[in-house]
Structure formats: C-alpha cells, structure tokens
Design an enzyme around this catalytic site. Sequence first.
Site, PDB file in Angstrom:
ATOM      1  N   LYS A  63       0.828  -1.201   0.000  1.00  0.00           N
ATOM      2  CA  LYS A  63       0.000   0.000   0.000  1.00  0.00           C
ATOM      3  C   LYS A  63       0.867   1.257   0.000  1.00  0.00           C
ATOM      4  O   LYS A  63       1.947   1.276   0.592  1.00  0.00           O
ATOM      5  CB  LYS A  63      -0.892  -0.013   1.238  1.00  0.00           C
ATOM      6  CG  LYS A  63      -1.810   1.189   1.375  1.00  0.00           C
ATOM      7  CD  LYS A  63      -2.590   1.127   2.673  1.00  0.00           C
ATOM      8  CE  LYS A  63      -3.474   2.355   2.842  1.00  0.00           C
ATOM      9  NZ  LYS A  63      -2.682   3.609   2.908  1.00  0.00           N
TER      10      LYS A  63
ATOM     11  N   LYS B  99       7.444   1.006   1.484  1.00  0.00           N
ATOM     12  CA  LYS B  99       8.103   0.201   0.440  1.00  0.00           C
ATOM     13  C   LYS B  99       9.445   0.778   0.017  1.00  0.00           C
ATOM     14  O   LYS B  99      10.418   0.051  -0.118  1.00  0.00           O
ATOM     15  CB  LYS B  99       7.228   0.110  -0.819  1.00  0.00           C
ATOM     16  CG  LYS B  99       5.970  -0.664  -0.684  1.00  0.00           C
ATOM     17  CD  LYS B  99       5.226  -0.717  -2.002  1.00  0.00           C
ATOM     18  CE  LYS B  99       5.084   0.636  -2.666  1.00  0.00           C
ATOM     19  NZ  LYS B  99       4.404   1.638  -1.826  1.00  0.00           N
TER      20      LYS B  99
ATOM     21  N   LYS C 109       5.584   9.257  -7.853  1.00  0.00           N
ATOM     22  CA  LYS C 109       6.276  10.216  -6.992  1.00  0.00           C
ATOM     23  C   LYS C 109       7.776  10.242  -7.267  1.00  0.00           C
ATOM     24  O   LYS C 109       8.458  11.204  -6.919  1.00  0.00           O
ATOM     25  CB  LYS C 109       6.048   9.876  -5.514  1.00  0.00           C
ATOM     26  CG  LYS C 109       4.599   9.961  -5.070  1.00  0.00           C
ATOM     27  CD  LYS C 109       4.465   9.888  -3.558  1.00  0.00           C
ATOM     28  CE  LYS C 109       5.114   8.665  -2.938  1.00  0.00           C
ATOM     29  NZ  LYS C 109       4.507   7.386  -3.369  1.00  0.00           N
TER      30      LYS C 109
ATOM     31  N   ASP D  97      -1.436  -0.042  -4.348  1.00  0.00           N
ATOM     32  CA  ASP D  97      -2.843   0.263  -4.092  1.00  0.00           C
ATOM     33  C   ASP D  97      -3.728  -0.222  -5.238  1.00  0.00           C
ATOM     34  O   ASP D  97      -4.867  -0.628  -5.023  1.00  0.00           O
ATOM     35  CB  ASP D  97      -3.036   1.775  -3.910  1.00  0.00           C
ATOM     36  CG  ASP D  97      -2.391   2.270  -2.631  1.00  0.00           C
ATOM     37  OD1 ASP D  97      -3.096   2.373  -1.623  1.00  0.00           O
ATOM     38  OD2 ASP D  97      -1.175   2.542  -2.650  1.00  0.00           O
TER      39      ASP D  97
END
Length: 250
Positions: free
Chosen positions: A9, A14, A40, A128
């Site tokens: 998620k 991560k 990102k 996600d």
Amino acid sequence: MLKIAVYGKGGIGKSTLTSNLSAAFAYSGKKVIQIGCDPKADSTLNLLGGVPLESVMSYMRVHDEDPQSLAEISRRGYKNILCIETGGPTPGLGCAGRGIIATFALLEDLGLFETYCPDVVLYDVLGDVVCGGFAAPIREGYAEQVLIVTSGEKMALYAANNIAVAVQNFADRSYASVRGIILNRRNVPDEEKKVKAFSAQIGVPVIADIPRCDDINHSEEQGKTVIETNPFSSISQTFLQLATLLGKEA
C-alpha cells in the site's frame, strides 16, 4: 540474476525497505539495480544522498524525445547501485501505469540488463492498484519474486491481499510468485497476530519483521539508508539477513 518486485500500500514504507534491501545486497558485494515504479519518483532518494533523480517520464516531457543512453536517465548511488525512476505523467493527465510500461520498453531498447549485468534487480511498485502498468513487473516477467510489505493496519492488509490475488491470477503463466511477506510494524493492536493470520490465509511466510526504529528516520534525514549510516546496527543486520535469505535462491 535475482529479480524482485516489492509491492504494498502507498505509504507503507516500500521505498524505505527497498532502498535498505538494495543497500544490503550491495554491501554484501552484489551488483544492484533499483527501479522505482511510482509516479512520486522518490524510491531511490536514500541511495542518492537525498538528491532526487529525474524520472524517465520527466526526461521525455522536458526533452520531447526518448533518451539515447542509460546515462541520461540513471545515476549511481551507494555502493554503485544503479538507480532509475519511471515517474509518471503530468498530475491530472495521462496514466501512470502506461508510464511504467513505456519505461520498461525503453530500458529494454537501451539494453539495461545486458549493459549492466546485475546480480540483483529490485522494483519498488505502488500496490494500491494492481492493474495495467503497475502489474507489469509481475505480468511481463521482469520480476520472478514478489515481496509484499504490510503492517497490521486494515487497509494495508486489504492492499496486500489484492496484490496476492493479482499474482495468483498470473500463476498459470509461470510469471512471478509471492516469495514472502515483510511486516513493517506500525505498532497497532494485535499487529503480529493479524499479519500471521493473513500469512496463513494466503499460504505465504512472513520472512522479515521490521520494527519501528529511530535509526531509520535519522538515516533518512541524511538521505541515507541505515546500511550506509551504520551497517553494524541491529536494524541493518535485519536487512542484511533478509538479503542473505533471498540471495540463497538467486
């Protein structure tokens, strides 16, 4: 070559885990590539002294053309780890998953693996949504093993289950398999019990237990992994042990 995709998620840690695992492999003498697969483009920050790396998608927007060499879209970090970020489209426009697919095709055209000849490749992938480009490391054979990062929080376990189901859907095509679960603790009530129950439910072992640790935060403030800051600390030893465990199967 050991090829691992790290899923979980958003916000579960991560990138922190992947960069520390990359550093652990490199500290152990392995030749490592880390590819951030998140819009990102912050996966490799702690391998590069906190200095952002221009993503492949950003490069293509700025220059309005494909890069002609790997040097234009990569940078060497701690222990010579080769860092690449796929990035994503302009916010609100386009599909981030398509960006991952386009980047992977470009890296193949540029001969990434033939040129660098890595021992280990780590993909840091947003979990996600496990569709389209975000499933590319599983679906297209780029990764052979999947690590699922989760805490005991409800939404983290929900995302982890979706990832496990997505991997299972490709099982009959001999694509990647789930190697293990990494518990990244948030210190929620009954956390270990909840994650062990999930582990039993999907038939996948918990292969690492990462405690909440100030050493990780202090290292990140310096743009470093804990391996670089102090490879002899207890948290660094946890990552080194995980690298050793995974490396035995390479």
